[in-house]
Design a protein around this motif. Sequence first.
Motif, PDB file in Angstrom:
ATOM      1  N   PHE A   1       0.807  -1.162  -0.080  1.00 40.29           N
ATOM      2  CA  PHE A   1      -0.071   0.064   0.054  1.00 40.29           C
ATOM      3  C   PHE A   1       0.876   1.124  -0.040  1.00 40.29           C
ATOM      4  O   PHE A   1       0.668   2.332  -0.617  1.00 40.29           O
ATOM      5  CB  PHE A   1      -1.015   0.024   1.184  1.00 40.29           C
ATOM      6  CG  PHE A   1      -2.132   1.316   1.248  1.00 40.29           C
ATOM      7  CD1 PHE A   1      -3.265   1.078   0.497  1.00 40.29           C
ATOM      8  CD2 PHE A   1      -1.680   2.294   1.946  1.00 40.29           C
ATOM      9  CE1 PHE A   1      -3.990   2.106   0.679  1.00 40.29           C
ATOM     10  CE2 PHE A   1      -2.598   3.486   1.842  1.00 40.29           C
ATOM     11  CZ  PHE A   1      -3.745   3.436   1.173  1.00 40.29           C
TER      12      PHE A   1
ATOM     13  N   LYS B   1      -1.688  -7.248  -6.176  1.00 37.50           N
ATOM     14  CA  LYS B   1      -3.111  -6.841  -6.350  1.00 37.50           C
ATOM     15  C   LYS B   1      -3.939  -7.194  -5.068  1.00 37.50           C
ATOM     16  O   LYS B   1      -4.774  -6.534  -4.383  1.00 37.50           O
ATOM     17  CB  LYS B   1      -3.755  -7.065  -7.671  1.00 37.50           C
ATOM     18  CG  LYS B   1      -3.460  -6.467  -8.708  1.00 37.50           C
ATOM     19  CD  LYS B   1      -4.284  -6.983 -10.034  1.00 37.50           C
ATOM     20  CE  LYS B   1      -3.729  -6.353 -11.226  1.00 37.50           C
ATOM     21  NZ  LYS B   1      -4.426  -7.092 -12.412  1.00 37.50           N
TER      22      LYS B   1
ATOM     23  N   LEU C   1      -2.813  -5.316  -2.076  1.00 37.23           N
ATOM     24  CA  LEU C   1      -3.350  -3.851  -2.188  1.00 37.23           C
ATOM     25  C   LEU C   1      -4.736  -3.757  -2.256  1.00 37.23           C
ATOM     26  O   LEU C   1      -5.262  -2.828  -1.393  1.00 37.23           O
ATOM     27  CB  LEU C   1      -2.962  -3.262  -3.605  1.00 37.23           C
ATOM     28  CG  LEU C   1      -3.087  -1.658  -4.021  1.00 37.23           C
ATOM     29  CD1 LEU C   1      -2.625  -0.914  -2.997  1.00 37.23           C
ATOM     30  CD2 LEU C   1      -3.073  -1.384  -5.401  1.00 37.23           C
ATOM     31  N   PHE C   2      -5.669  -4.424  -2.555  1.00 35.56           N
ATOM     32  CA  PHE C   2      -7.043  -4.537  -2.516  1.00 35.56           C
ATOM     33  C   PHE C   2      -7.436  -4.809  -0.794  1.00 35.56           C
ATOM     34  O   PHE C   2      -8.381  -4.019  -0.328  1.00 35.56           O
ATOM     35  CB  PHE C   2      -7.727  -5.475  -3.278  1.00 35.56           C
ATOM     36  CG  PHE C   2      -7.443  -5.130  -4.809  1.00 35.56           C
ATOM     37  CD1 PHE C   2      -7.065  -3.821  -5.205  1.00 35.56           C
ATOM     38  CD2 PHE C   2      -7.822  -6.019  -5.806  1.00 35.56           C
ATOM     39  CE1 PHE C   2      -6.851  -3.581  -6.426  1.00 35.56           C
ATOM     40  CE2 PHE C   2      -7.738  -5.858  -7.133  1.00 35.56           C
ATOM     41  CZ  PHE C   2      -7.147  -4.607  -7.447  1.00 35.56           C
TER      42      PHE C   2
ATOM     43  N   LEU D   1      -8.353  -0.239   5.288  1.00 30.65           N
ATOM     44  CA  LEU D   1      -8.226   1.146   5.650  1.00 30.65           C
ATOM     45  C   LEU D   1      -9.671   2.070   5.472  1.00 30.65           C
ATOM     46  O   LEU D   1     -10.006   2.769   6.238  1.00 30.65           O
ATOM     47  CB  LEU D   1      -7.130   1.942   4.851  1.00 30.65           C
ATOM     48  CG  LEU D   1      -5.697   1.290   4.925  1.00 30.65           C
ATOM     49  CD1 LEU D   1      -4.611   1.834   4.129  1.00 30.65           C
ATOM     50  CD2 LEU D   1      -5.345   1.913   6.435  1.00 30.65           C
TER      51      LEU D   1
ATOM     52  N   THR E   1      -6.636  -1.892   1.085  1.00 34.49           N
ATOM     53  CA  THR E   1      -7.530  -0.729   0.883  1.00 34.49           C
ATOM     54  C   THR E   1      -8.835  -0.965   1.649  1.00 34.49           C
ATOM     55  O   THR E   1      -9.451  -0.004   2.215  1.00 34.49           O
ATOM     56  CB  THR E   1      -7.868  -0.567  -0.647  1.00 34.49           C
ATOM     57  OG1 THR E   1      -6.941  -0.699  -1.231  1.00 34.49           O
ATOM     58  CG2 THR E   1      -8.576   0.911  -0.950  1.00 34.49           C
TER      59      THR E   1
ATOM     60  N   THR F   1       3.988   1.756  -9.661  1.00 29.81           N
ATOM     61  CA  THR F   1       3.143   1.001 -10.416  1.00 29.81           C
ATOM     62  C   THR F   1       2.899  -0.473  -9.808  1.00 29.81           C
ATOM     63  O   THR F   1       4.102  -0.828  -9.161  1.00 29.81           O
ATOM     64  CB  THR F   1       3.232   0.833 -12.060  1.00 29.81           C
ATOM     65  OG1 THR F   1       4.393  -0.017 -12.180  1.00 29.81           O
ATOM     66  CG2 THR F   1       3.348   2.107 -12.525  1.00 29.81           C
ATOM     67  N   ILE F   2       1.882  -1.330 -10.146  1.00 27.50           N
ATOM     68  CA  ILE F   2       1.775  -2.596  -9.588  1.00 27.50           C
ATOM     69  C   ILE F   2       2.887  -3.330 -10.142  1.00 27.50           C
ATOM     70  O   ILE F   2       3.580  -4.160  -9.564  1.00 27.50           O
ATOM     71  CB  ILE F   2       0.354  -3.167  -9.854  1.00 27.50           C
ATOM     72  CG1 ILE F   2      -0.660  -2.447  -8.954  1.00 27.50           C
ATOM     73  CG2 ILE F   2       0.103  -4.659  -9.685  1.00 27.50           C
ATOM     74  CD1 ILE F   2      -2.075  -2.735  -9.273  1.00 27.50           C
TER      75      ILE F   2
ATOM     76  N   LYS G   1       2.332   2.009  -3.453  1.00 32.86           N
ATOM     77  CA  LYS G   1       1.396   2.362  -4.232  1.00 32.86           C
ATOM     78  C   LYS G   1       1.068   3.934  -4.377  1.00 32.86           C
ATOM     79  O   LYS G   1       1.057   4.610  -5.053  1.00 32.86           O
ATOM     80  CB  LYS G   1       0.427   1.400  -4.464  1.00 32.86           C
ATOM     81  CG  LYS G   1      -0.796   1.535  -5.350  1.00 32.86           C
ATOM     82  CD  LYS G   1      -0.415   1.332  -6.883  1.00 32.86           C
ATOM     83  CE  LYS G   1      -0.995   2.102  -7.849  1.00 32.86           C
ATOM     84  NZ  LYS G   1      -0.184   2.462  -9.077  1.00 32.86           N
ATOM     85  N   VAL G   2       0.555   3.993  -2.816  1.00 31.91           N
ATOM     86  CA  VAL G   2      -0.095   5.398  -2.592  1.00 31.91           C
ATOM     87  C   VAL G   2       0.892   6.329  -2.242  1.00 31.91           C
ATOM     88  O   VAL G   2       0.818   7.370  -2.795  1.00 31.91           O
ATOM     89  CB  VAL G   2      -1.078   5.191  -1.450  1.00 31.91           C
ATOM     90  CG1 VAL G   2      -1.886   6.434  -1.175  1.00 31.91           C
ATOM     91  CG2 VAL G   2      -2.335   3.994  -2.076  1.00 31.91           C
TER      92      VAL G   2
END
Lengths: 208, 186
Positions: free
Chosen positions: A163, A188, A191-192, A198, A195, A172-173, A166-167
């Motif tokens: 995370f 992914k 990351l998902f 959070l 997200t 990039t992924i 990425k943020v």
Amino acid sequence: MEAETEEKSVSILNDEEMVTRAKADDQKAVTELIHRYQPKAYAIAFHLCSEESDEVRDVTQEAFLKAIRSIKKFRGQASFSTWFYRIVVNTCRDFLRRKRKKERLFSLWPGKPHGNEVSQDNSKEQPDLKGHNDPMAVFTGKQLTREVRNALRALPEKQRVVFQFKVLNEMTIKEIAQVTGSSEGTIKSHLFRATHSLRNVLKDWSES
Amino acid sequence: MKPCSDYQETLLLDVYGELNLVERRVWENHLSTCEHCRKEKEQLLRLLKTIKNALPTPTLSPDKIAEHVRVIQRKLKEEANLPWWRKARFHLPQRLIPALTTACVLLIIISWFGLKEFKKFDMLSTSPQTTSEEQINRDDLEVVKNLEFLKEMEDVEKLVKHLDETDSQSPSTQTENNNNGGSDDA
Ligand SMILES: [Zn+2]
């Protein structure tokens, strides 16, 4: 005049050409590589291992020294940036390992404060809050920073790192997958999940 | 038309700027007709913005960057002037250095003591023996020596006894002895 032209010509080279020159001990190319990657390396180290500027500086410098010492071993299978970010991440890991060891040692020492507690609340150093004159806004900003930081810390390590890359580091992924040596699918998934967690924890702050 | 739940991954990839052109076209078609997904997207974008604002990435001033670069270059120059055996440590994984150092120290200690024992063993006997056997033999030797010492002690005691007996037969000598003891006590 000639030197100036050459310096300019080095700065317009792409990474690949610059690495080829650096391998041949071209000091100008080495300098330009450091210039080019310093901000990104600093930002990765800042979010990944420390928010103390001295520590971030040391980790970044160590990563550059490692990279330049072993640049002749870089074969160009991945891009230079991926290869270098991996060195930064490993340097951060080594740094954290050493730091934790030191903290464990000090925690056995009676009367000494736990090192981590000292460095945990750095809300006073947040540059985005310095310009505020409204005390309420400053308070809210500090509280938000604390809550976001706690929410990130509560994530499983892999999710948190992905995370942040990425943020906060805007990678990039694909880049994250290469740097961490995982598949894009795994990245992914981390990351998902991050997200989702959070979003639940920070509901009150992001829904208005 | 696909239900919103089928667009979950697409929605996330969109807010992370990771959609390719084809995916983007399909998704935008859905968005134009689905208010729920539009709201979801807005909320996620707001969440990411909130997090980014709360934890800003520091930007270094050009001066600071120049300073960092100078320090790195100085260190590289210093390293270049080091002899090869000091340079070698930079190419070893940092974590292995303490372990390798310990291994080297142990090797030196073991070979040093090993050599000493070997020399001793060479002087004592020519037949092959293990260190523990040698230890037992040395212990035995000590016991025998002690026994001999005890035997000698016995002889001395016998002699003293004999002398005492002779003394008790001549009182003048005993008085002299007593006086000596008195002066010692004083
Ligand atoms: Zn929808």
